[in-house]
Design an enzyme around this catalytic site. Structure first.
Site, PDB file in Angstrom:
ATOM      1  N   SER A  20      37.421  53.012  51.652  1.00 18.66           N
ATOM      2  CA  SER A  20      37.027  53.880  50.714  1.00 18.66           C
ATOM      3  C   SER A  20      36.243  54.892  50.682  1.00 18.66           C
ATOM      4  CB  SER A  20      36.481  52.610  49.766  1.00 18.66           C
ATOM      5  OG  SER A  20      35.927  53.293  48.562  1.00 18.66           O
ATOM      6  N   TYR A  29      30.258  46.600  48.624  1.00 19.44           N
ATOM      7  CA  TYR A  29      31.455  46.866  48.832  1.00 19.44           C
ATOM      8  C   TYR A  29      31.447  48.250  49.735  1.00 19.44           C
ATOM      9  CZ  TYR A  29      36.172  48.963  47.683  1.00 19.44           C
ATOM     10  OH  TYR A  29      37.436  49.844  47.883  1.00 19.44           O
TER      11      TYR A  29
HETATM   12  P1  NAP Z   1      43.897  44.754  44.121  1.00 16.55           P
HETATM   13  O1  NAP Z   1      45.130  45.428  43.117  1.00 16.55           O
HETATM   14  O2  NAP Z   1      42.859  44.006  43.687  1.00 16.55           O
HETATM   15  O3  NAP Z   1      44.657  43.869  45.160  1.00 16.55           O
HETATM   16  C1  NAP Z   1      43.904  43.224  46.229  1.00 16.55           C
HETATM   17  C2  NAP Z   1      45.054  42.600  47.132  1.00 16.55           C
HETATM   18  O4  NAP Z   1      44.005  41.905  48.190  1.00 16.55           O
HETATM   19  C3  NAP Z   1      45.805  41.581  46.299  1.00 16.55           C
HETATM   20  O5  NAP Z   1      46.981  41.397  46.878  1.00 16.55           O
HETATM   21  C4  NAP Z   1      44.970  40.075  46.560  1.00 16.55           C
HETATM   22  O6  NAP Z   1      45.981  38.962  46.734  1.00 16.55           O
HETATM   23  C5  NAP Z   1      44.377  40.373  47.953  1.00 16.55           C
HETATM   24  N1  NAP Z   1      43.293  39.551  48.324  1.00 16.55           N
HETATM   25  C6  NAP Z   1      41.982  39.455  47.806  1.00 16.55           C
HETATM   26  N2  NAP Z   1      41.451  38.658  48.091  1.00 16.55           N
HETATM   27  C7  NAP Z   1      42.134  37.896  48.974  1.00 16.55           C
HETATM   28  C8  NAP Z   1      41.876  36.784  49.937  1.00 16.55           C
HETATM   29  N3  NAP Z   1      40.639  36.072  49.723  1.00 16.55           N
HETATM   30  N4  NAP Z   1      43.029  36.254  50.678  1.00 16.55           N
HETATM   31  C9  NAP Z   1      44.121  37.093  50.607  1.00 16.55           C
HETATM   32  N5  NAP Z   1      44.380  38.311  50.045  1.00 16.55           N
HETATM   33  C10 NAP Z   1      43.523  38.719  49.171  1.00 16.55           C
HETATM   34  O7  NAP Z   1      43.129  45.946  45.115  1.00 16.55           O
HETATM   35  P2  NAP Z   1      43.762  47.407  45.549  1.00 16.55           P
HETATM   36  O8  NAP Z   1      43.072  48.475  44.698  1.00 16.55           O
HETATM   37  O9  NAP Z   1      45.490  47.505  45.763  1.00 16.55           O
HETATM   38  O10 NAP Z   1      43.072  47.717  46.920  1.00 16.55           O
HETATM   39  C11 NAP Z   1      43.748  47.633  48.156  1.00 16.55           C
HETATM   40  C12 NAP Z   1      42.913  48.141  49.197  1.00 16.55           C
HETATM   41  O11 NAP Z   1      42.579  49.461  48.790  1.00 16.55           O
HETATM   42  C13 NAP Z   1      41.464  47.290  49.127  1.00 16.55           C
HETATM   43  O12 NAP Z   1      40.922  47.185  50.304  1.00 16.55           O
HETATM   44  C14 NAP Z   1      40.621  48.184  48.285  1.00 16.55           C
HETATM   45  O13 NAP Z   1      39.455  48.338  48.726  1.00 16.55           O
HETATM   46  C15 NAP Z   1      41.164  49.727  48.778  1.00 16.55           C
HETATM   47  N6  NAP Z   1      40.695  50.798  47.974  1.00 16.55           N
HETATM   48  C16 NAP Z   1      41.275  50.788  46.622  1.00 16.55           C
HETATM   49  C17 NAP Z   1      40.928  51.734  45.598  1.00 16.55           C
HETATM   50  C18 NAP Z   1      41.556  51.883  44.185  1.00 16.55           C
HETATM   51  O14 NAP Z   1      41.135  52.746  43.530  1.00 16.55           O
HETATM   52  N7  NAP Z   1      42.362  50.945  43.856  1.00 16.55           N
HETATM   53  C19 NAP Z   1      40.057  52.740  46.013  1.00 16.55           C
HETATM   54  C20 NAP Z   1      39.694  52.718  47.494  1.00 16.55           C
HETATM   55  C21 NAP Z   1      39.836  51.915  48.093  1.00 16.55           C
HETATM   56  P3  NAP Z   1      45.583  37.819  46.144  1.00 16.55           P
HETATM   57  O15 NAP Z   1      44.730  37.848  44.853  1.00 16.55           O
HETATM   58  O16 NAP Z   1      47.018  37.302  45.628  1.00 16.55           O
HETATM   59  O17 NAP Z   1      45.129  36.874  47.154  1.00 16.55           O
END
Ligand code: NAP
Length: 247
Positions: free
Chosen positions: A145, A158
């Site tokens: 991130s 984070y």
């Molecule tokens: P999201 O929609 O919240 O999805 C997170 C995913 O991680 C879900 O599939 C969730 O699945 C899984 N997860 C969370 N805790 C878990 C656990 N204990 N065991 C197994 N799986 C787990 O998040 P996203 O925005 O797509 O983020 C994806 C990545 O991009 C992350 O690493 C995030 O830090 C990074 N990121 C996102 C943004 C943004 O703006 N969205 C910006 C910068 C970086 P379950 O709940 O089904 O387990």
């Protein structure tokens, strides 16, 4: 016409929704077999339906909690027993924790962020590296991130976790520099997902890129013809950086 990931085997964590879901779909569209991991079985089944409807790749669904370190070790063992190698790891699953002054963060929240974002990522590296090294073009993409660099106030757990992820990615890339394995960390930028809605509840999601746009960029980093390693890919700038200094 043959697809660019035909016959390739990929693990995608956090594949039940958001960036991970669409990355798994993008890899399957290019012909990969995706081992899709997350806790939410319904989300994984939706992904499987979408992959089947697309008609290119295939999927194996692995419901698992990444805070279960034994499960991560068993994942590596099962892939070895069935396929003997792995071509792609997208370590995407992550949690935000809480937006709060560092001094006010509850210990259990801090520990959860570190467990899911950092320790589980290291454990995936430990479990899957031997399999990735069996591939003729192993590719690992670790989700970071921009906050790892900006260290935005109130995003402490984070930010620290993502700085650790990038440190591991760069270290791992150095350790594997003389192999076919290439390691990239990715700053996806603000993306329309559940995590972003938790971080910025007042924001209009329609102003943010859809996760499928980010997924296409991530998928490109997993292809055999992408041969950079140890860099940070910043999606919104479409640039590869050797190191991003604080802004
Ligand atoms: P999201 O929609 O919240 O999805 C997170 C995913 O991680 C879900 O599939 C969730 O699945 C899984 N997860 C969370 N805790 C878990 C656990 N204990 N065991 C197994 N799986 C787990 O998040 P996203 O925005 O797509 O983020 C994806 C990545 O991009 C992350 O690493 C995030 O830090 C990074 N990121 C996102 C943004 C943004 O703006 N969205 C910006 C910068 C970086 P379950 O709940 O089904 O387990």
């Amino acid at each position: 016409m043959s697809k660019s990931l035909e016959g390739r085997l990929a693990v995608v964590t956090g594949a039940s929704r958001g960036i991970g879901y669409f990355t798994a779909l993008a890899l399957a569209k290019e012909g990969a077999h995706v081992i899709a991991c997350a806790r939410t079985v319904g989300g994984l089944e939706e992904l499987d339906d979408a992959i089947k409807a697309d008609g290119n790749g295939t999927a194996t669904l692995v419901p698992m909690d990444l805070s279960d370190m034994g499960a991560i070790d068993r994942l590596g063992g099962s892939i070895f027993a069935r396929w003997g190698k792995l071509d792609i790891l997208v370590a995407n699953a992550g949690v935000l924790g809480v937006i709060s002054p560092l001094a006010h963060v509850e210990a259990k929240v801090f520990e959860k962020v570190m467990t899911v974002n950092v320790t589980a990522t290291w454990r995936l590296i430990r479990s899957l590296e031997p399999l990735l090294l069996q591939s003729d073009a192993g590719r690992a993409v670790l989700l970071s991130s921009g906050v790892a660099h900006t260290c935005r106030p109130f995003w402490g757990p984070y930010a620290a976790s993502k700085a650790a992820v990038e440190a591991m990615a760069r270290t791992w890339a150095g350790e594997t520099a003389h192999t076919a394995l290439k390691v990239t960390s990715v700053d996806p930028g603000r993306t329309r997902t559940a995590m972003r809605a938790q971080a910025a509840p007042g924001e209009d999601p329609a102003t943010l890129p859809h996760p499928s746009e980010v997924a296409e960029k991530i998928a490109a980093l997993t292809k055999p013809d992408f041969t950079e390693s140890g860099k940070l890919y910043v999606v919104r700038e479409d640039t590869l950086k050797t190191y991003q200094l604080p802004q």
